[in-house]
Design a protein around this motif. Structure first.
Motif, mmCIF file in Angstrom:
data_model
loop_
_atom_site.group_PDB
_atom_site.id
_atom_site.type_symbol
_atom_site.label_atom_id
_atom_site.label_comp_id
_atom_site.label_asym_id
_atom_site.label_seq_id
_atom_site.Cartn_x
_atom_site.Cartn_y
_atom_site.Cartn_z
ATOM 1 N N GLU A 162 0.828 -1.211 0.000
ATOM 2 C CA GLU A 162 0.000 0.000 0.000
ATOM 3 C C GLU A 162 0.859 1.256 0.000
ATOM 4 O OE1 GLU A 162 -3.407 2.225 2.730
ATOM 5 O OE2 GLU A 162 -2.996 0.087 3.030
ATOM 6 N N ALA A 163 2.023 1.199 0.656
ATOM 7 C CA ALA A 163 2.913 2.353 0.684
ATOM 8 C C ALA A 163 3.445 2.690 -0.698
ATOM 9 C CB ALA A 163 4.071 2.077 1.642
ATOM 10 N N ILE A 164 3.509 1.707 -1.587
ATOM 11 C CA ILE A 164 4.022 1.929 -2.935
ATOM 12 C C ILE A 164 2.960 2.531 -3.848
ATOM 13 C CG2 ILE A 164 4.895 0.770 -5.018
ATOM 14 C CD1 ILE A 164 6.289 -1.223 -3.148
ATOM 15 N N HIS A 165 1.758 1.917 -3.849
ATOM 16 C CA HIS A 165 0.741 2.379 -4.804
ATOM 17 C C HIS A 165 -0.444 3.085 -4.163
ATOM 18 C CE1 HIS A 165 -1.224 -1.257 -3.442
ATOM 19 N NE2 HIS A 165 -0.388 -2.055 -4.101
ATOM 20 N N GLY A 166 -0.580 3.040 -2.855
ATOM 21 C CA GLY A 166 -1.642 3.778 -2.185
ATOM 22 C C GLY A 166 -3.012 3.148 -2.267
ATOM 23 N N LEU A 167 -3.120 1.902 -2.711
ATOM 24 C CA LEU A 167 -4.415 1.237 -2.854
ATOM 25 C C LEU A 167 -4.728 0.468 -1.570
ATOM 26 C CD1 LEU A 167 -4.035 -0.036 -6.529
ATOM 27 C CD2 LEU A 167 -5.066 2.089 -5.708
ATOM 28 N N SER A 168 -5.690 0.952 -0.816
ATOM 29 C CA SER A 168 -6.013 0.382 0.486
ATOM 30 C C SER A 168 -7.125 -0.651 0.377
ATOM 31 C CB SER A 168 -6.454 1.488 1.442
ATOM 32 O OG SER A 168 -7.669 2.071 0.986
ATOM 33 N N ASP A 169 -7.312 -1.413 1.461
ATOM 34 C CA ASP A 169 -8.419 -2.363 1.518
ATOM 35 C C ASP A 169 -9.751 -1.649 1.353
ATOM 36 O OD1 ASP A 169 -6.803 -4.608 1.916
ATOM 37 O OD2 ASP A 169 -6.752 -4.315 4.085
ATOM 38 N N MET A 170 -9.873 -0.476 1.975
ATOM 39 C CA MET A 170 -11.132 0.264 1.875
ATOM 40 C C MET A 170 -11.399 0.707 0.441
ATOM 41 S SD MET A 170 -12.345 3.680 3.974
ATOM 42 C CE MET A 170 -12.328 2.751 5.514
ATOM 43 N N PHE A 171 -10.367 1.229 -0.245
ATOM 44 C CA PHE A 171 -10.556 1.673 -1.626
ATOM 45 C C PHE A 171 -10.968 0.512 -2.527
ATOM 46 C CE2 PHE A 171 -8.878 2.255 -5.924
ATOM 47 C CZ PHE A 171 -9.474 3.454 -6.284
ATOM 48 N N LEU A 172 -10.379 -0.648 -2.326
ATOM 49 C CA LEU A 172 -10.633 -1.793 -3.198
ATOM 50 C C LEU A 172 -11.860 -2.597 -2.793
ATOM 51 C CD1 LEU A 172 -6.934 -3.017 -3.532
ATOM 52 C CD2 LEU A 172 -8.273 -1.861 -5.302
ATOM 53 N N SER A 173 -12.478 -2.260 -1.679
ATOM 54 C CA SER A 173 -13.560 -3.087 -1.140
ATOM 55 C C SER A 173 -14.768 -3.201 -2.067
ATOM 56 C CB SER A 173 -14.009 -2.544 0.218
ATOM 57 O OG SER A 173 -14.519 -1.219 0.085
ATOM 58 N N LYS A 229 3.003 8.478 -6.380
ATOM 59 C CA LYS A 229 2.992 7.052 -6.082
ATOM 60 C C LYS A 229 2.870 6.278 -7.390
ATOM 61 C CE LYS A 229 1.065 7.055 -1.378
ATOM 62 N NZ LYS A 229 2.213 6.372 -0.747
ATOM 63 N N HIS A 230 3.164 4.989 -7.322
ATOM 64 C CA HIS A 230 2.998 4.143 -8.491
ATOM 65 C C HIS A 230 1.509 4.031 -8.825
ATOM 66 C CE1 HIS A 230 7.067 1.960 -8.585
ATOM 67 N NE2 HIS A 230 7.178 2.985 -7.767
ATOM 68 N N GLY A 231 1.200 4.004 -10.091
ATOM 69 C CA GLY A 231 -0.165 3.782 -10.559
ATOM 70 C C GLY A 231 -0.079 3.114 -11.912
ATOM 71 N N ALA A 232 -0.904 2.113 -12.168
ATOM 72 C CA ALA A 232 -0.750 1.304 -13.376
ATOM 73 C C ALA A 232 -0.910 2.128 -14.654
ATOM 74 C CB ALA A 232 -1.745 0.143 -13.362
#
Length: 233
Positions: free
Chosen positions: A54-65, A149-152
């Motif tokens: 998450e520290a690399i791309h910033g995608l959290s469990d809450m965001f992806l839920s 941050k990284h983002g695809a």
């Protein structure tokens, strides 16, 4: 020729140990020119997101839920990819995760023969140098100041510019299958270049008055060097 630049974000480094893909971004090129077509999706990984990832791309469990699992969007991705060559940076990593997700949902894997790895290209062109995406963007003057941050999709956009530079630069597309390519172009993305107004050609020819003043000036010169050793006119 149609090619797809793509990048992924994941929960970790090894799909064999349970890591999953959570984001994919794709950019369509035609004859090394971006068409404006993209594919971008987030996926629920069906597992917790490690803090290090998450520290690399910033995608959290809450965001992806509330995001779909990969299998529910696999067909849309495959329709976009078609059978085109797929370009990625450290491509075995991205291919490994993509094919792992395809296996899990019962879809055929992407053939490794379609893989183009920009790291391998960079190592051939710049042996001994740093080959990270950041380092190569710096080498080729590609602006990445907006990459916090990284983002695809963002990384795919940067990689598209880098791939064009690694394979000959933007000039390779000039005059190359222009009529055919125009059928595929939609709108060139802003991250490549803005449309510049066409200006009339400038005329750089001396006027008759300027030529006369020049001749008068030359006549005042005493033994100019360019006449040294030459017979007088």
């Amino acid at each position: 020729m149609r090619e797809i630049i793509f990048d992924t974000e994941t929960t970790g480094f090894d799909p064999a140990s349970g890591d999953r893909m959570v984001e994919i971004g794709c950019i369509e090129l035609f004859n090394r020119v971006p068409t404006g077509r993209t594919f971008h999706a987030y996926y629920h990984p069906q597992r917790a997101m490690p803090a290090a990832a998450e520290a690399i791309h910033g995608l959290s469990d809450m965001f992806l839920s509330d995001k779909p699992i990969f299998g529910h969007g696999a067909d849309e991705l495959l329709d976009f990819l078609e059978d085109s060559p797929l370009v990625a940076h450290n491509a075995r990593f991205d291919f490994g995760f993509l094919n792992h997700e395809l296996r899990l949902c019962g879809r055929p894997e992407v053939a490794m023969e379609r893989m183009i790895d920009t790291v391998a290209i960079a190592r051939t062109m710049h042996p001994g140098a740093k080959h990270s995406l950041d380092a190569l963007c710096t080498r080729y003057g590609i602006d990445r100041s907006h990459r916090v941050k990284h983002g695809a999709l963002l990384d795919a956009e940067l990689l598209a510019q880098l791939y064009i530079e690694l394979t000959g630069g933007r000039q390779i597309g000039l005059g190359l299958a222009q009529e055919e390519a125009s059928e595929h172009f939609r709108a060139e993305p802003a991250f490549f270049s803005a449309v510049r107004p066409v200006r009339p050609a400038r005329v750089f020819m001396a006027s008759a008055a300027e030529l006369e003043r020049h001749a008068a000036f030359v006549a005042t010169l005493d033994k100019p060097l360019w006449l040294d050793g030459s017979p007088p006119a």
